[in-house]
Scaffold this motif. Sequence first.
Motif, short mmCIF file in Angstrom:
data_model
loop_
_atom_site.label_atom_id
_atom_site.label_comp_id
_atom_site.label_asym_id
_atom_site.label_seq_id
_atom_site.Cartn_x
_atom_site.Cartn_y
_atom_site.Cartn_z
N GLN A 56 68.82 7.53 -31.09
CA GLN A 56 68.28 6.66 -30.01
C GLN A 56 67.92 5.25 -30.96
N GLU A 57 66.61 6.02 -31.42
CA GLU A 57 65.60 4.99 -32.49
C GLU A 57 66.82 4.26 -33.75
N PHE A 58 66.80 5.13 -34.64
CA PHE A 58 67.78 5.29 -35.62
C PHE A 58 68.90 3.94 -35.35
N GLY A 59 69.41 4.00 -34.09
CA GLY A 59 71.02 3.10 -33.61
C GLY A 59 70.03 1.90 -33.62
N ARG A 60 68.65 2.41 -33.04
CA ARG A 60 67.73 0.77 -32.66
C ARG A 60 68.31 -0.10 -33.71
N VAL A 61 67.27 0.76 -34.94
CA VAL A 61 66.88 -0.13 -36.54
C VAL A 61 68.27 -0.15 -37.53
N SER A 62 69.18 0.56 -36.41
CA SER A 62 70.34 0.13 -37.29
C SER A 62 71.22 -1.23 -36.89
N GLY A 63 71.29 -1.06 -35.87
CA GLY A 63 71.61 -2.30 -34.93
C GLY A 63 70.52 -3.28 -35.33
N MET A 64 69.18 -3.57 -35.35
CA MET A 64 68.45 -4.17 -35.75
C MET A 64 68.97 -5.32 -37.46
N TRP A 65 69.13 -4.58 -37.70
CA TRP A 65 69.57 -5.04 -38.61
C TRP A 65 71.03 -5.19 -39.89
N THR A 66 71.48 -4.72 -38.24
CA THR A 66 73.16 -5.69 -38.31
C THR A 66 72.90 -7.04 -38.01
N ASN A 67 71.63 -7.09 -36.17
CA ASN A 67 71.87 -8.29 -36.10
C ASN A 67 71.35 -9.62 -36.42
N MET A 68 70.09 -8.98 -37.69
CA MET A 68 69.95 -10.12 -38.79
C MET A 68 70.52 -10.47 -39.92
N THR A 69 71.69 -10.36 -39.76
CA THR A 69 72.93 -11.26 -40.02
C THR A 69 73.05 -13.20 -39.89
N GLY A 70 72.80 -13.19 -38.89
CA GLY A 70 72.96 -14.36 -37.89
C GLY A 70 71.59 -14.80 -37.75
N ALA A 71 70.38 -13.92 -38.23
CA ALA A 71 69.33 -15.07 -38.22
C ALA A 71 68.61 -15.10 -39.49
N LYS A 72 69.42 -14.76 -40.82
CA LYS A 72 68.89 -15.32 -41.94
C LYS A 72 68.35 -17.04 -42.20
N PRO A 73 69.26 -16.91 -42.31
CA PRO A 73 68.96 -18.62 -42.82
C PRO A 73 67.50 -19.19 -41.84
N LEU A 74 66.84 -18.12 -40.89
CA LEU A 74 65.46 -18.68 -40.46
C LEU A 74 64.50 -17.42 -40.95
N PHE A 75 64.94 -16.43 -41.37
CA PHE A 75 63.51 -15.77 -42.53
C PHE A 75 64.15 -15.56 -43.72
N GLU A 76 64.14 -16.77 -44.94
CA GLU A 76 64.74 -16.87 -45.78
C GLU A 76 63.20 -16.53 -46.87
N THR A 77 61.93 -17.09 -46.77
CA THR A 77 61.13 -16.70 -47.45
C THR A 77 60.18 -15.02 -47.22
N GLU A 78 61.38 -13.88 -46.28
CA GLU A 78 60.68 -13.31 -45.65
C GLU A 78 61.55 -11.81 -46.54
#
Length: 347
Positions: free
Chosen positions: A49-71
């Motif tokens: 469950q946790e590995f699936g959750r972390v993988s999903g979060m990383w995938t969702n990061m694609t849409g949020a990348k412009p908001l986290f350019e520094t990080e």
Amino acid sequence: MPMTEEREQSPSLREEAARWLVRLRSGEATADDRRRLNNWLAEDPSHRQEFGRVSGMWTNMTGAKPLFETELRKAETRWAEYASTSEPAAGQSWWSPARMVAAGALMGLITLTTLWWVNGVTESLHYQTAKGEQRQLTLSDGSSVMMNTNTQMTVEFSSKTRAIRLDQGEAWFTVAQDGRRPFEVEVANGIIHDIGTQFIVSKSSQQVEVSVLDGIVEVALHPPVARHAILHRGQRVSYGMDGWISEVGPFDQITAGAWKDGKLIFKGHPLAQVLNELARYRTEEIRLLDNSLKDVPVTGVFNIRELENSLELLQDALPIRAQRVNANLIIVERASPSTTAPRSRTR
């Protein structure tokens, strides 16, 4: 060292899942690594469950990348640091200090994404143009904004909303479809709700003007006025700071949007309005001294990038005389019919 032995040192199950994700994304994962991962996943349902959750979060990061350019830049640096390290010898742990730092960087990004995606945290970005400047923006949702001269706006996007506040100036919006997040532009005492469209919003000191080039928008004034209007393609509405709103009517789309192509087009516009429009693109104030000239009709096309010649062109076509008083002021008055001397240039 087996992964199960390192687990006692892991601060949380999520960090352990993140470390496995780092390993898989590194491009260095071996067959033995994948076997150990499968064993770890099989140990407990919570691991899967946790590995699936972390993988999903990383995938969702694609849409949020412009908001986290520094990080993201920081994380990329960490990736570069450990990507060039040698493969650990047999029996040694792959989790070197550099790789552990990279996993920590990934965890930081995942934490930010979780806050953004689940809790709807809003990221604010401010944009502005100087007089005579235009700027094309592509927002994180795929929408585009063309900012005209002397414009200021704030973009506030989250996982739940897409909101823009236009503080001054003029902007052309081309909105990307997103059924989950409405697109709204707040200007003075009103809000423009997009329903999939292209539209122009112009804010002056006295009123706001909304012109729809494609699609549909709703313009709603703040309470207690609570008035609204629905606009379709080719329609325009204006509203004032004191709560009035005009009737919906047609407008000349070629003239209204010409500035996006670097032109100003006037078709019988009053001289006073033309001078005000030209002044938006110049650092100087242009002041019309003779009030009897304000309604003189002007027809012509001006290149925004060559506005230095605009007043000379007007002087050639109209009975006016433009004179520079100082670096900040140009006055326009009626030309004397008997004047034969060459006019001074106003640049």
